[in-house]
Design a protein around this motif. Sequence first.
Motif, PDB file in Angstrom:
ATOM      1  N   UNK A   1       7.040  -3.228 -10.674  1.00 34.08           N
ATOM      2  CA  UNK A   1       7.381  -1.822 -10.925  1.00 34.08           C
ATOM      3  C   UNK A   1       7.247  -1.505 -12.413  1.00 34.08           C
ATOM      4  N   UNK A   2       7.697  -2.404 -13.277  1.00 33.57           N
ATOM      5  CA  UNK A   2       7.573  -2.127 -14.718  1.00 33.57           C
ATOM      6  C   UNK A   2       6.105  -2.111 -15.146  1.00 33.57           C
ATOM      7  N   UNK A   3       5.308  -2.984 -14.549  1.00 33.45           N
ATOM      8  CA  UNK A   3       3.864  -2.958 -14.845  1.00 33.45           C
ATOM      9  C   UNK A   3       3.285  -1.604 -14.451  1.00 33.45           C
ATOM     10  N   UNK A   4       3.687  -1.120 -13.279  1.00 28.65           N
ATOM     11  CA  UNK A   4       3.135   0.145 -12.779  1.00 28.65           C
ATOM     12  C   UNK A   4       3.656   1.334 -13.592  1.00 28.65           C
ATOM     13  N   UNK A   5       4.927   1.274 -13.991  1.00 33.21           N
ATOM     14  CA  UNK A   5       5.458   2.358 -14.852  1.00 33.21           C
ATOM     15  C   UNK A   5       4.647   2.416 -16.153  1.00 33.21           C
ATOM     16  N   UNK A   6       4.278   1.230 -16.663  1.00 38.16           N
ATOM     17  CA  UNK A   6       3.467   1.165 -17.886  1.00 38.16           C
ATOM     18  C   UNK A   6       2.101   1.814 -17.640  1.00 38.16           C
ATOM     19  N   UNK A   7       1.501   1.505 -16.482  1.00 34.86           N
ATOM     20  CA  UNK A   7       0.198   2.111 -16.153  1.00 34.86           C
ATOM     21  C   UNK A   7       0.322   3.628 -16.051  1.00 34.86           C
ATOM     22  N   UNK A   8       1.423   4.086 -15.460  1.00 35.98           N
ATOM     23  CA  UNK A   8       1.613   5.538 -15.310  1.00 35.98           C
ATOM     24  C   UNK A   8       1.814   6.211 -16.664  1.00 35.98           C
ATOM     25  N   UNK A   9       2.522   5.484 -17.571  1.00 36.94           N
ATOM     26  CA  UNK A   9       2.724   6.046 -18.922  1.00 36.94           C
ATOM     27  C   UNK A   9       1.377   6.190 -19.640  1.00 36.94           C
ATOM     28  N   UNK A  10       0.397   5.397 -19.193  1.00 36.82           N
ATOM     29  CA  UNK A  10      -0.954   5.505 -19.763  1.00 36.82           C
ATOM     30  C   UNK A  10      -1.796   6.523 -18.992  1.00 36.82           C
ATOM     31  N   UNK A  11      -1.112   7.296 -18.119  1.00 35.65           N
ATOM     32  CA  UNK A  11      -1.748   8.387 -17.351  1.00 35.65           C
ATOM     33  C   UNK A  11      -2.788   7.880 -16.339  1.00 35.65           C
ATOM     34  N   UNK A  12      -2.481   6.752 -15.727  1.00 35.22           N
ATOM     35  CA  UNK A  12      -3.335   6.239 -14.652  1.00 35.22           C
ATOM     36  C   UNK A  12      -3.077   7.062 -13.391  1.00 35.22           C
ATOM     37  N   UNK A  13      -4.125   7.661 -12.843  1.00 37.15           N
ATOM     38  CA  UNK A  13      -3.945   8.554 -11.696  1.00 37.15           C
ATOM     39  C   UNK A  13      -4.060   7.855 -10.352  1.00 37.15           C
ATOM     40  N   UNK A  14      -4.812   6.737 -10.328  1.00 38.15           N
ATOM     41  CA  UNK A  14      -5.031   6.005  -9.070  1.00 38.15           C
ATOM     42  C   UNK A  14      -4.786   4.515  -9.315  1.00 38.15           C
ATOM     43  N   UNK A  15      -4.077   3.887  -8.412  1.00 39.09           N
ATOM     44  CA  UNK A  15      -3.926   2.427  -8.482  1.00 39.09           C
ATOM     45  C   UNK A  15      -4.471   1.839  -7.179  1.00 39.09           C
ATOM     46  N   UNK A  16      -5.479   0.984  -7.323  1.00 42.22           N
ATOM     47  CA  UNK A  16      -6.005   0.281  -6.156  1.00 42.22           C
ATOM     48  C   UNK A  16      -5.390  -1.108  -6.202  1.00 42.22           C
ATOM     49  N   UNK A  17      -4.665  -1.454  -5.148  1.00 41.11           N
ATOM     50  CA  UNK A  17      -3.895  -2.694  -5.208  1.00 41.11           C
ATOM     51  C   UNK A  17      -4.267  -3.689  -4.118  1.00 41.11           C
ATOM     52  N   UNK A  18      -4.489  -4.923  -4.547  1.00 42.14           N
ATOM     53  CA  UNK A  18      -4.543  -6.044  -3.591  1.00 42.14           C
ATOM     54  C   UNK A  18      -3.391  -6.962  -3.918  1.00 42.14           C
ATOM     55  N   UNK A  19      -2.688  -7.403  -2.868  1.00 39.32           N
ATOM     56  CA  UNK A  19      -1.503  -8.234  -3.106  1.00 39.32           C
ATOM     57  C   UNK A  19      -1.339  -9.235  -1.952  1.00 39.32           C
ATOM     58  N   UNK A  20      -0.904 -10.466  -2.275  1.00 37.40           N
ATOM     59  CA  UNK A  20      -0.739 -11.463  -1.197  1.00 37.40           C
ATOM     60  C   UNK A  20       0.435 -11.160  -0.265  1.00 37.40           C
ATOM     61  N   UNK A  21       1.334 -10.259  -0.694  1.00 39.45           N
ATOM     62  CA  UNK A  21       2.521  -9.963   0.131  1.00 39.45           C
ATOM     63  C   UNK A  21       2.291  -8.683   0.934  1.00 39.45           C
ATOM     64  N   UNK A  22       2.491  -8.779   2.238  1.00 36.63           N
ATOM     65  CA  UNK A  22       2.339  -7.599   3.105  1.00 36.63           C
ATOM     66  C   UNK A  22       3.279  -6.490   2.656  1.00 36.63           C
TER      67      UNK A  22
END
Length: 325
Positions: free
Chosen positions: A102-123
């Motif tokens: 979540x903190x990583x993503x908040x950081x991305x949002x603070x950089x005005x990232x509009x789309x996050x494409x995510x792959x993750x090992x956890x369902x």
Amino acid sequence: MTKNALVLFESMTLKRKDLLDISSLSHDEIIYIFEAAKIFKKVFTETNKKFSFLSGRTVCMLFIEPSTRTRLSFEIAAKRLSADVISVAPSTSSLVKGESLIDTVKTLEAMKTGFIVMRHPVSLAPDFLSRNCEAHVINGGDGNHAHPTQALLDGFSVYERTGSLKGLKVAIVGDIKHSRVARSGIELFTKMGSEVVLCGPPTLLPDDFSLYGIEMTFDLDSILPKLDVVNMLRIQLERQKGSLFPSIREYNKYFSLTKDRLKKCRKDVIVMHPGPINRGIEIDDFVADCENAIIEEQVTNGIAVRMAVFSLLCGKTLEDINKEK
Ligand code: CP
């Protein structure tokens, strides 16, 4: 479709922030993505043209699990729509210092990232993200849960050849238990009116699917002559805990799509594989490279389908796409 319905369809948008799975898409929304992908594919394969739809917007690839096809395909799709593309590589990011997702993503949002494409090992990790950020979240594959854009590109690859998925008999063969591709594929093909049959060794065929009336068999040879489409899955040794079949040789003997087995299929059977392929295990060289196989076409179609998903999530209509092509 009547003229009025067509006009309505052309101006329809996907009214959602995220794309997390296939179950949340309607039949018409899937057709809409296929029709948009058709236009994008023609432009992408025949010209160098870029669309302006993501101009000034940043797309972040947050891939916490390895990928070649999905990551590159999303990246090319975003760039063809004029986005700025950034990547977070888990091994060189602050995730290794203990920063939370979540903190990583908040950081991305603070950089005005509009789309996050995510792959993750956890369902369900992308679902968690979508509830905790304002950016559009697109699931690039989570655990053994879902891989919606793979299912969309698989469906589109058949749709562009047959014009409809209704009434087709589609087999998904192999490691169903560990496969997000299988789960999303089952949802998409059944939603579009295909008849899905699952085939694999008993240890890789979970019972849950019989609850939904999906046909299951351990006998690949018996179903081959009836199939319109055969989708071969990779054996996911990295997700298996313990030995789920006696040996690769044994698996190959009963469940591999070989040259001899291809002869039992209809002449026009469509052979698919989401990649990466384990040649000589679930599919042999001859079949992977034969005329019935559309494996490379699936990769090309992945770009068109992902361009469609990006565009439609940011509110573009078929009309908009047609205007800018
Ligand atoms: N089909 C697929 O998801 O491939 P990658 O793991 O290379 O992205």
